[in-house]
Design a protein around this motif. Sequence first.
Motif, PDB file in Angstrom:
ATOM      1  N   SER A 145       0.848  -1.189   0.000  1.00 27.51           N
ATOM      2  CA  SER A 145       0.000   0.000   0.000  1.00 27.51           C
ATOM      3  C   SER A 145       0.886   1.242   0.000  1.00 27.51           C
ATOM      4  O   SER A 145       2.074   1.182   0.340  1.00 27.51           O
ATOM      5  N   PRO A 146       0.326   2.414  -0.362  1.00 27.51           N
ATOM      6  CA  PRO A 146       1.139   3.639  -0.400  1.00 27.51           C
ATOM      7  C   PRO A 146       1.831   3.960   0.921  1.00 27.51           C
ATOM      8  O   PRO A 146       2.942   4.501   0.925  1.00 27.51           O
ATOM      9  N   ASP A 147       1.197   3.615   2.051  1.00 24.28           N
ATOM     10  CA  ASP A 147       1.814   3.922   3.348  1.00 24.28           C
ATOM     11  C   ASP A 147       2.649   2.766   3.885  1.00 24.28           C
ATOM     12  O   ASP A 147       3.156   2.821   5.008  1.00 24.28           O
ATOM     13  N   LEU A 148       2.775   1.702   3.104  1.00 23.68           N
ATOM     14  CA  LEU A 148       3.619   0.550   3.438  1.00 23.68           C
ATOM     15  C   LEU A 148       3.157  -0.204   4.681  1.00 23.68           C
ATOM     16  O   LEU A 148       3.957  -0.915   5.313  1.00 23.68           O
ATOM     17  N   THR A 149       1.887  -0.111   5.029  1.00 20.43           N
ATOM     18  CA  THR A 149       1.398  -0.827   6.209  1.00 20.43           C
ATOM     19  C   THR A 149       0.622  -2.086   5.857  1.00 20.43           C
ATOM     20  O   THR A 149       0.246  -2.852   6.747  1.00 20.43           O
ATOM     21  N   SER A 150       0.363  -2.313   4.590  1.00 22.23           N
ATOM     22  CA  SER A 150      -0.331  -3.530   4.159  1.00 22.23           C
ATOM     23  C   SER A 150       0.169  -3.912   2.775  1.00 22.23           C
ATOM     24  O   SER A 150       0.828  -3.121   2.092  1.00 22.23           O
ATOM     25  N   GLY A 151      -0.155  -5.122   2.380  1.00 26.21           N
ATOM     26  CA  GLY A 151       0.278  -5.586   1.077  1.00 26.21           C
ATOM     27  C   GLY A 151      -0.377  -6.907   0.727  1.00 26.21           C
ATOM     28  O   GLY A 151      -1.035  -7.533   1.560  1.00 26.21           O
ATOM     29  N   ALA A 152      -0.195  -7.324  -0.518  1.00 20.97           N
ATOM     30  CA  ALA A 152      -0.764  -8.582  -0.992  1.00 20.97           C
ATOM     31  C   ALA A 152       0.255  -9.280  -1.873  1.00 20.97           C
ATOM     32  O   ALA A 152       0.921  -8.633  -2.697  1.00 20.97           O
ATOM     33  N   VAL A 153       0.367 -10.591  -1.697  1.00 17.67           N
ATOM     34  CA  VAL A 153       1.239 -11.386  -2.559  1.00 17.67           C
ATOM     35  C   VAL A 153       0.518 -11.577  -3.890  1.00 17.67           C
ATOM     36  O   VAL A 153      -0.554 -12.168  -3.938  1.00 17.67           O
ATOM     37  N   VAL A 154       1.095 -11.075  -4.971  1.00 16.27           N
ATOM     38  CA  VAL A 154       0.439 -11.105  -6.279  1.00 16.27           C
ATOM     39  C   VAL A 154       1.075 -12.101  -7.241  1.00 16.27           C
ATOM     40  O   VAL A 154       0.497 -12.410  -8.291  1.00 16.27           O
ATOM     41  N   ASP A 155       2.242 -12.604  -6.906  1.00 18.80           N
ATOM     42  CA  ASP A 155       2.899 -13.544  -7.809  1.00 18.80           C
ATOM     43  C   ASP A 155       4.049 -14.224  -7.065  1.00 18.80           C
ATOM     44  O   ASP A 155       4.458 -13.787  -5.978  1.00 18.80           O
ATOM     45  N   THR A 156       4.548 -15.287  -7.665  1.00 20.36           N
ATOM     46  CA  THR A 156       5.723 -15.990  -7.145  1.00 20.36           C
ATOM     47  C   THR A 156       6.627 -16.322  -8.320  1.00 20.36           C
ATOM     48  O   THR A 156       6.166 -16.837  -9.339  1.00 20.36           O
ATOM     49  N   ILE A 157       7.905 -16.009  -8.184  1.00 20.91           N
ATOM     50  CA  ILE A 157       8.879 -16.263  -9.245  1.00 20.91           C
ATOM     51  C   ILE A 157       9.727 -17.475  -8.859  1.00 20.91           C
ATOM     52  O   ILE A 157      10.260 -17.542  -7.747  1.00 20.91           O
ATOM     53  N   THR A 158       9.832 -18.422  -9.770  1.00 24.34           N
ATOM     54  CA  THR A 158      10.661 -19.597  -9.540  1.00 24.34           C
ATOM     55  C   THR A 158      11.586 -19.798 -10.737  1.00 24.34           C
ATOM     56  O   THR A 158      11.419 -19.173 -11.785  1.00 24.34           O
ATOM     57  N   SER A 159      12.541 -20.670 -10.568  1.00 18.68           N
ATOM     58  CA  SER A 159      13.453 -21.029 -11.648  1.00 18.68           C
ATOM     59  C   SER A 159      13.989 -22.428 -11.392  1.00 18.68           C
ATOM     60  O   SER A 159      14.293 -22.768 -10.234  1.00 18.68           O
ATOM     61  N   PRO A 160      14.137 -23.237 -12.436  1.00 14.65           N
ATOM     62  CA  PRO A 160      14.740 -24.559 -12.240  1.00 14.65           C
ATOM     63  C   PRO A 160      16.204 -24.460 -11.813  1.00 14.65           C
ATOM     64  O   PRO A 160      16.784 -25.447 -11.353  1.00 14.65           O
ATOM     65  N   HIS A 161      16.784 -23.270 -11.946  1.00 14.70           N
ATOM     66  CA  HIS A 161      18.182 -23.078 -11.582  1.00 14.70           C
ATOM     67  C   HIS A 161      18.358 -22.627 -10.133  1.00 14.70           C
ATOM     68  O   HIS A 161      19.494 -22.552  -9.652  1.00 14.70           O
ATOM     69  N   PHE A 162      17.271 -22.310  -9.434  1.00 17.67           N
ATOM     70  CA  PHE A 162      17.390 -21.877  -8.046  1.00 17.67           C
ATOM     71  C   PHE A 162      17.894 -23.030  -7.171  1.00 17.67           C
ATOM     72  O   PHE A 162      17.411 -24.164  -7.270  1.00 17.67           O
ATOM     73  N   ASP A 163      18.842 -22.706  -6.288  1.00 18.26           N
ATOM     74  CA  ASP A 163      19.344 -23.672  -5.312  1.00 18.26           C
ATOM     75  C   ASP A 163      19.676 -22.907  -4.035  1.00 18.26           C
ATOM     76  O   ASP A 163      20.811 -22.560  -3.779  1.00 18.26           O
ATOM     77  N   VAL A 164      18.621 -22.617  -3.290  1.00 22.06           N
ATOM     78  CA  VAL A 164      18.661 -21.787  -2.085  1.00 22.06           C
ATOM     79  C   VAL A 164      19.214 -20.389  -2.408  1.00 22.06           C
ATOM     80  O   VAL A 164      20.303 -19.999  -1.968  1.00 22.06           O
ATOM     81  N   PRO A 165      18.456 -19.611  -3.178  1.00 22.42           N
ATOM     82  CA  PRO A 165      18.847 -18.213  -3.424  1.00 22.42           C
ATOM     83  C   PRO A 165      18.680 -17.402  -2.147  1.00 22.42           C
ATOM     84  O   PRO A 165      17.779 -17.669  -1.343  1.00 22.42           O
ATOM     85  N   THR A 166      19.535 -16.426  -1.961  1.00 25.88           N
ATOM     86  CA  THR A 166      19.486 -15.632  -0.732  1.00 25.88           C
ATOM     87  C   THR A 166      19.148 -14.170  -0.967  1.00 25.88           C
ATOM     88  O   THR A 166      18.325 -13.601  -0.261  1.00 25.88           O
ATOM     89  N   THR A 167      19.816 -13.540  -1.921  1.00 24.50           N
ATOM     90  CA  THR A 167      19.595 -12.118  -2.156  1.00 24.50           C
ATOM     91  C   THR A 167      19.459 -11.853  -3.650  1.00 24.50           C
ATOM     92  O   THR A 167      19.858 -12.675  -4.478  1.00 24.50           O
ATOM     93  N   ILE A 168      18.906 -10.673  -3.976  1.00 20.38           N
ATOM     94  CA  ILE A 168      18.680 -10.314  -5.372  1.00 20.38           C
ATOM     95  C   ILE A 168      19.068  -8.866  -5.620  1.00 20.38           C
ATOM     96  O   ILE A 168      19.101  -8.038  -4.711  1.00 20.38           O
ATOM     97  N   ALA A 169      19.354  -8.582  -6.884  1.00 15.57           N
ATOM     98  CA  ALA A 169      19.533  -7.219  -7.377  1.00 15.57           C
ATOM     99  C   ALA A 169      18.880  -7.181  -8.751  1.00 15.57           C
ATOM    100  O   ALA A 169      18.544  -8.234  -9.319  1.00 15.57           O
TER     101      ALA A 169
END
Length: 306
Positions: free
Chosen positions: A251-275
């Motif tokens: 939300s605009p005030d950052l006090t609520s939110g909704a999970v709208v999607d999930t990203i996966t990959s066959p190459h993931f093997d315990v990913p930790t951080t992203i950029a």
Amino acid sequence: MRRLLIVPLVVLLATVLAVPASAGPAFPEVIPLPDGFQPEGIEIGPGTTFYVGSIPTGAIYRGDLRTGEGDGWIAGGQGRQAIGLDLDPAGRWLWVAGGPTGDGYVYDTPSDGDPMCTYDFASSATFVNDVVVTTDAAYFTDSQKDVIYRAEIGPGGMPTCEWESITVGGDFELAPGFNLNGIEAAANGKWLVAVQTATGSLFRIDPEIGAATLIDLGGAVMTAGDGLLLHGKTLYVVQNQLNQIAVVELSPDLTSGAVVDTITSPHFDVPTTIADLGHWLYAVNARFGTTDPQPAAYDVVQVRKR
């Protein structure tokens, strides 16, 4: 005798415009890191340069997302670790969280990695896990304490090497296991957003007074929450042991939110951080739980944003 072929300008322009923007060489989907590197944090910039830190040595690997090539930029050393990474807005300074050493570091990126500051945040019961940089401060999380560390940035983006500890209260309480982990900043540091790994909760934090407000996700839990990336009001949450990235619309005030999607990959093997770079996310595979991590293969994985 060589003949000069003259192509009408109209035909030449039509040919150029007909070539799709994606016709150039694609960036590699998987970028290998040195065997046994045991990475955790990743940062991108300027351009297609990326940095990855090594957990057991504090070494920093620097490479190019376009070519997939790179080398050891900062050598590791005894008593050092590199967990979360972040660059200042100008891409001049690389800030590094030092994990159980209780330290934080700043390196000068245009040089050969000259250290600018070393912060001795804590000496015991500590895990300095992640860092986010704004124009006037860098904020570090400690996964074993109810604090964040604020490192001051002076005029021209220059680190001052001065810091303070801010107690986090409000809706936040310490829980058994890892606490505050990934951290991001909104409105140039007016608010911080952090994930508590032990509970899967997200918090909006006022960095001035440390007051934390639980972000209402409508019952969703960020299980195994690790690194964060905030793009506008879209928050990407790496769920390491689940091998996925949750996409949360805040939300605009950052006090609520909704999970709208999930990203996966066959190459993931315990990913930790992203950029991120453009339409792409880059996740580093830490491969936690690998039986023999020293000779194991590690890599960075490209996935498309949602």
